[in-house]
Design an enzyme around this catalytic site. Structure first.
Site, short mmCIF file in Angstrom:
data_model
loop_
_atom_site.label_atom_id
_atom_site.label_comp_id
_atom_site.label_asym_id
_atom_site.label_seq_id
_atom_site.Cartn_x
_atom_site.Cartn_y
_atom_site.Cartn_z
N LEU A 33 -1.88 -95.01 91.52
CA LEU A 33 -2.40 -95.74 92.67
C LEU A 33 -1.22 -96.20 93.51
O LEU A 33 -0.26 -96.76 92.98
CB LEU A 33 -3.21 -96.97 92.23
N ASP A 34 -1.28 -95.99 94.83
CA ASP A 34 -0.23 -96.47 95.72
C ASP A 34 -0.09 -97.99 95.59
O ASP A 34 -1.08 -98.68 95.31
CB ASP A 34 -0.56 -96.14 97.17
#
Length: 333
Positions: free
Chosen positions: A43-44
């Site tokens: 996940l960014d």
């Protein structure tokens, strides 16, 4: 400690930092230093939501989690495209056009099903052995090939009704409905027709296959609407079988670790394989699989199974023509 801890990843935290947080809590809670920990899908840092953390033997299944479908809520802000396709980057293109809700709903079917998309330049994909985001940050032009992905469903989020509409705006992006649009400054150039009553932003929900970049999807939707846009909110609400219902905050993780209660939030190994049927074994069969031997003459349909001895996982196996072979064995002794 073998199973899954599902984090509700906060804004600003990277996936590897989430893994480090779990390792730290395991160590501080006296669970030992040698426990393997990994994550089941990046996940960014600017994204939040479901981050599956594999603990112990569950790390052998993390690859399957990477290949699983995901579901995201995300908000597109129309009128500006950024270098990173999210709120972190610099504005590289602008447009006065704001799409109407009807126009938006009309283009969404074009982005449903198998599609081709070009990943963001700021991504972890490698170009000639280098990460694309490293090259982009160094000012180099990054050209990535398009890839095939599948958007299983794409629709307006129920919470976005009225969102971003100029007619509902009170300066905060959402508010009263039915108000007149704000007056244009004297001498201002008239906006295009779509911009006058269109959406400043919209929140969508997308169920996507592995490899899908939501930032690219947002970019392409905006372009299809005759404008530009970028992602201002990205929240993963499901990864494989895991949802926000089983996710915990970092504060809760630390609290349970200090109380030596991590077992209470640890989901079982099989939770990552809830779409795979169980295959019951007798002790001799379990022993054979643990030695890497093939079981023959097993009455099971072709496909993958979660082989169990009683309630104890033995292996992820593949059945073919009555033969059962180990795909991933589990060492839980």
């Amino acid at each position: 400690m073998h199973g899954w801890i599902i984090l509700d990843k906060p804004l600003g935290l990277g996936s590897t930092q989430g893994v480090s947080a779990v390792k730290r809590v395991l160590r501080q809670g006296g669970y030992g230093k040698g426990i393997k920990v990994g994550h089941g899908g990046t996940l960014d840092p600017l994204a939040t939501g479901v981050l599956p953390i594999a603990v112990g033997e569950a790390t052998k299944l993390a690859g399957r989690m990477l290949d699983s479908d995901k579901v995201y809520d995300f908000t597109i802000r129309f009128g500006a495209q950024t270098s990173t396709l999210d709120a972190e980057g610099e504005v590289v293109a602008e447009s006065d056009v704001r799409p109407t809700r009807a126009a938006l709903e009309a283009v969404l079917p074009r982005f449903t099903g198998p599609i081709e998309q070009v990943p963001p330049a700021y991504s972890a994909l490698k170009v000639d052995g280098e990460r694309a985001y490293d090259l982009a940050r160094a000012g180099e032009e990054v050209v990535l090939a398009s890839r095939s992905v599948t958007i299983h469903s794409l629709q307006s989020s129920p919470s976005s009704l009225g969102e971003g509409d100029h007619r509902a705006s009170d300066g905060g992006g959402a508010g009263r409905t039915g108000d007149a649009p704000p007056p244009r400054p004297a001498g201002a150039v008239p906006l295009p027709e779509q911009a006058q009553g269109g959406l400043e932003d919209i929140t969508l929900t997308a169920h996507v296959s592995k490899g899908t970049y939501i930032r690219s999807l947002a970019r392409d939707i905006a372009l299809a609407l005759g404008t530009v846009g970028h992602v201002t909110m990205l929240r993963r609400i499901k990864a494989g079988p895991f949802t926000l219902a089983s996710a915990i905050s970092l504060d809760k993780l630390n609290e349970m670790g200090q109380a030596r209660g991590l077992e209470e939030i640890l989901l079982p190994l099989r939770a990552g394989l809830d779409d795979i049927p169980a295959l019951a074994l007798d002790p001799d069969q379990a022993g054979a699989l643990r030695q890497g031997r093939v079981l023959v003459g097993i009455a099971a349909d072709d496909g993958q199974y979660f082989a169990m001895l009683g309630d104890r996982p033995v292996a992820l196996v593949e059945a073919l023509d009555g033969d059962v072979r180990v795909v991933r064995g589990f060492n839980l002794d």
